[in-house]
Design a protein around this motif. Structure first.
Motif, PDB file in Angstrom:
ATOM      1  N   GLY A   1       0.294  54.743  86.526  1.00  0.00           N
ATOM      2  CA  GLY A   1       0.162  53.708  88.047  1.00  0.00           C
ATOM      3  C   GLY A   1      -0.290  52.147  87.657  1.00  0.00           C
ATOM      4  O   GLY A   1      -0.336  51.560  88.702  1.00  0.00           O
ATOM      5  N   TYR A   2      -0.876  51.573  86.347  1.00  0.00           N
ATOM      6  CA  TYR A   2      -1.369  50.141  86.321  1.00  0.00           C
ATOM      7  C   TYR A   2      -0.460  48.949  86.259  1.00  0.00           C
ATOM      8  O   TYR A   2       0.201  49.482  86.248  1.00  0.00           O
ATOM      9  CB  TYR A   2      -2.361  50.336  85.512  1.00  0.00           C
ATOM     10  CG  TYR A   2      -3.831  51.071  85.899  1.00  0.00           C
ATOM     11  CD1 TYR A   2      -5.090  50.040  86.387  1.00  0.00           C
ATOM     12  CD2 TYR A   2      -3.786  52.360  85.495  1.00  0.00           C
ATOM     13  CE1 TYR A   2      -6.443  50.564  86.195  1.00  0.00           C
ATOM     14  CE2 TYR A   2      -4.688  53.312  85.648  1.00  0.00           C
ATOM     15  CZ  TYR A   2      -6.080  52.529  86.090  1.00  0.00           C
ATOM     16  OH  TYR A   2      -7.328  52.968  86.411  1.00  0.00           O
ATOM     17  N   ALA A   3      -1.035  47.959  87.000  1.00  0.00           N
ATOM     18  CA  ALA A   3       0.482  47.171  86.798  1.00  0.00           C
ATOM     19  C   ALA A   3      -0.112  45.639  86.101  1.00  0.00           C
ATOM     20  O   ALA A   3      -1.251  45.590  86.751  1.00  0.00           O
ATOM     21  CB  ALA A   3       0.580  46.329  88.065  1.00  0.00           C
ATOM     22  N   ARG A   4       0.620  45.163  85.478  1.00  0.00           N
ATOM     23  CA  ARG A   4       0.294  43.356  85.309  1.00  0.00           C
ATOM     24  C   ARG A   4       0.010  42.622  85.499  1.00  0.00           C
ATOM     25  O   ARG A   4       1.435  42.983  86.602  1.00  0.00           O
ATOM     26  CB  ARG A   4       1.122  43.627  83.385  1.00  0.00           C
ATOM     27  CG  ARG A   4       1.137  42.682  83.016  1.00  0.00           C
ATOM     28  CD  ARG A   4       2.370  41.673  81.726  1.00  0.00           C
ATOM     29  NE  ARG A   4       1.508  40.414  81.287  1.00  0.00           N
ATOM     30  CZ  ARG A   4       2.702  40.038  79.913  1.00  0.00           C
ATOM     31  NH1 ARG A   4       2.362  41.136  79.532  1.00  0.00           N
ATOM     32  NH2 ARG A   4       2.170  39.075  79.961  1.00  0.00           N
ATOM     33  N   GLU A   5      -0.914  41.548  85.561  1.00  0.00           N
ATOM     34  CA  GLU A   5      -1.572  40.516  86.351  1.00  0.00           C
ATOM     35  C   GLU A   5      -1.066  39.407  85.810  1.00  0.00           C
ATOM     36  O   GLU A   5      -2.089  39.242  85.066  1.00  0.00           O
ATOM     37  CB  GLU A   5      -2.740  40.427  87.336  1.00  0.00           C
ATOM     38  CG  GLU A   5      -2.375  41.918  88.739  1.00  0.00           C
ATOM     39  CD  GLU A   5      -3.410  42.218  89.202  1.00  0.00           C
ATOM     40  OE1 GLU A   5      -4.246  40.590  89.131  1.00  0.00           O
ATOM     41  OE2 GLU A   5      -3.906  42.604  90.590  1.00  0.00           O
ATOM     42  N   ASP A   6      -0.155  39.098  86.204  1.00  0.00           N
ATOM     43  CA  ASP A   6       0.235  37.328  85.178  1.00  0.00           C
ATOM     44  C   ASP A   6       0.161  36.043  85.090  1.00  0.00           C
ATOM     45  O   ASP A   6      -0.815  36.058  84.398  1.00  0.00           O
ATOM     46  CB  ASP A   6       2.119  37.104  85.039  1.00  0.00           C
ATOM     47  CG  ASP A   6       2.868  37.784  84.149  1.00  0.00           C
ATOM     48  OD1 ASP A   6       2.397  39.262  82.966  1.00  0.00           O
ATOM     49  OD2 ASP A   6       4.030  38.910  84.079  1.00  0.00           O
ATOM     50  N   HIS A   7      -0.941  36.532  86.066  1.00  0.00           N
ATOM     51  CA  HIS A   7      -1.564  34.930  86.824  1.00  0.00           C
ATOM     52  C   HIS A   7      -3.088  34.776  86.816  1.00  0.00           C
ATOM     53  O   HIS A   7      -3.791  34.380  86.780  1.00  0.00           O
ATOM     54  CB  HIS A   7      -1.450  34.916  88.122  1.00  0.00           C
ATOM     55  CG  HIS A   7      -2.092  35.973  89.398  1.00  0.00           C
ATOM     56  ND1 HIS A   7      -1.819  37.336  89.779  1.00  0.00           N
ATOM     57  CD2 HIS A   7      -3.363  36.886  89.724  1.00  0.00           C
ATOM     58  CE1 HIS A   7      -1.804  38.233  89.885  1.00  0.00           C
ATOM     59  NE2 HIS A   7      -3.146  37.894  90.992  1.00  0.00           N
ATOM     60  N   TRP A   8      -3.042  36.141  85.939  1.00  0.00           N
ATOM     61  CA  TRP A   8      -4.980  36.248  84.924  1.00  0.00           C
ATOM     62  C   TRP A   8      -4.793  36.233  83.631  1.00  0.00           C
ATOM     63  O   TRP A   8      -3.848  36.769  83.229  1.00  0.00           O
ATOM     64  CB  TRP A   8      -5.267  38.137  85.158  1.00  0.00           C
ATOM     65  CG  TRP A   8      -5.970  37.585  87.192  1.00  0.00           C
ATOM     66  CD1 TRP A   8      -5.158  38.692  87.705  1.00  0.00           C
ATOM     67  CD2 TRP A   8      -6.761  36.685  87.473  1.00  0.00           C
ATOM     68  NE1 TRP A   8      -5.328  38.444  88.890  1.00  0.00           N
ATOM     69  CE2 TRP A   8      -6.539  38.049  89.238  1.00  0.00           C
ATOM     70  CE3 TRP A   8      -8.305  36.828  86.800  1.00  0.00           C
ATOM     71  CZ2 TRP A   8      -7.041  36.959  89.719  1.00  0.00           C
ATOM     72  CZ3 TRP A   8      -8.587  35.122  88.480  1.00  0.00           C
ATOM     73  CH2 TRP A   8      -8.484  35.954  89.626  1.00  0.00           C
ATOM     74  N   ARG A   9      -6.013  35.699  83.113  1.00  0.00           N
ATOM     75  CA  ARG A   9      -5.983  35.642  81.474  1.00  0.00           C
ATOM     76  C   ARG A   9      -7.186  35.585  81.296  1.00  0.00           C
ATOM     77  O   ARG A   9      -8.249  35.391  82.022  1.00  0.00           O
ATOM     78  CB  ARG A   9      -5.503  33.991  80.881  1.00  0.00           C
ATOM     79  CG  ARG A   9      -3.931  33.714  81.188  1.00  0.00           C
ATOM     80  CD  ARG A   9      -3.401  34.535  80.021  1.00  0.00           C
ATOM     81  NE  ARG A   9      -1.853  34.589  80.098  1.00  0.00           N
ATOM     82  CZ  ARG A   9      -1.049  35.101  80.986  1.00  0.00           C
ATOM     83  NH1 ARG A   9      -1.446  36.144  80.986  1.00  0.00           N
ATOM     84  NH2 ARG A   9       0.257  34.349  80.755  1.00  0.00           N
TER      85      ARG A   9
END
Length: 144
Positions: free
Chosen positions: A125-133
């Motif tokens: 249920g986890y999803a990648r958040e591309d707007h964070w680095r």
């Protein structure tokens, strides 16, 4: 998985955890030493969760809560025990811990190159958040 036991690590587990990570984890951390593991356990005795069966270490996860965010690190499962629910059980225990502490969202550190881990996190249920680095700086002259 009823014979799987999830428990918090103790300081005496540090060397076994480090050996386990060398065999089962992807990558290394700047804190992968006896002092780092012992400091974690001393600072937050419930954060490092171990999954064991018949006294054999099968998995780990660090479930750190700083009062603001719920951070997940070092999710690792022994290669012979993968796809048997060990990671799912560890993450369920971590999420229960976070909820009891008032946490609202789990945040996982996942190596970009670790395709297996990315699939495993997505499956629970986890999803990648591309707007964070992630931005890092070694402290005290440490390299890594």
């Amino acid at each position: 998985m009823s014979d799987l036991r999830i428990r918090p690590a103790a300081t005496r587990d540090a060397s076994a955890v480090l050996a386990f990570w060398r065999a089962a984890a992807e990558g290394v951390s700047i804190s992968d030493d006896e002092d780092g593991v012992s400091r974690l356990v001393a600072r937050d005795p419930e954060a490092l969760l171990l999954a064991e069966r018949d006294g054999t270490l099968l998995g780990t996860v660090v479930a750190g809560f700083d009062g603001w965010r719920c951070h997940l690190y070092r999710l690792a499962v022994h290669p012979a025990a993968r796809r048997q629910g060990v990671a799912t059980a560890l993450l369920a225990a971590a999420e229960e811990r976070f909820l009891a502490l008032g946490g609202r969202r789990g945040d996982a550190m996942v190596l970009e190159r670790n395709e297996t881990a990315r699939h495993a996190w997505r499956a629970v249920g986890y999803a990648r958040e591309d707007h964070w680095r992630r931005w890092t700086k070694p402290l005290g002259g440490s390299a890594s």
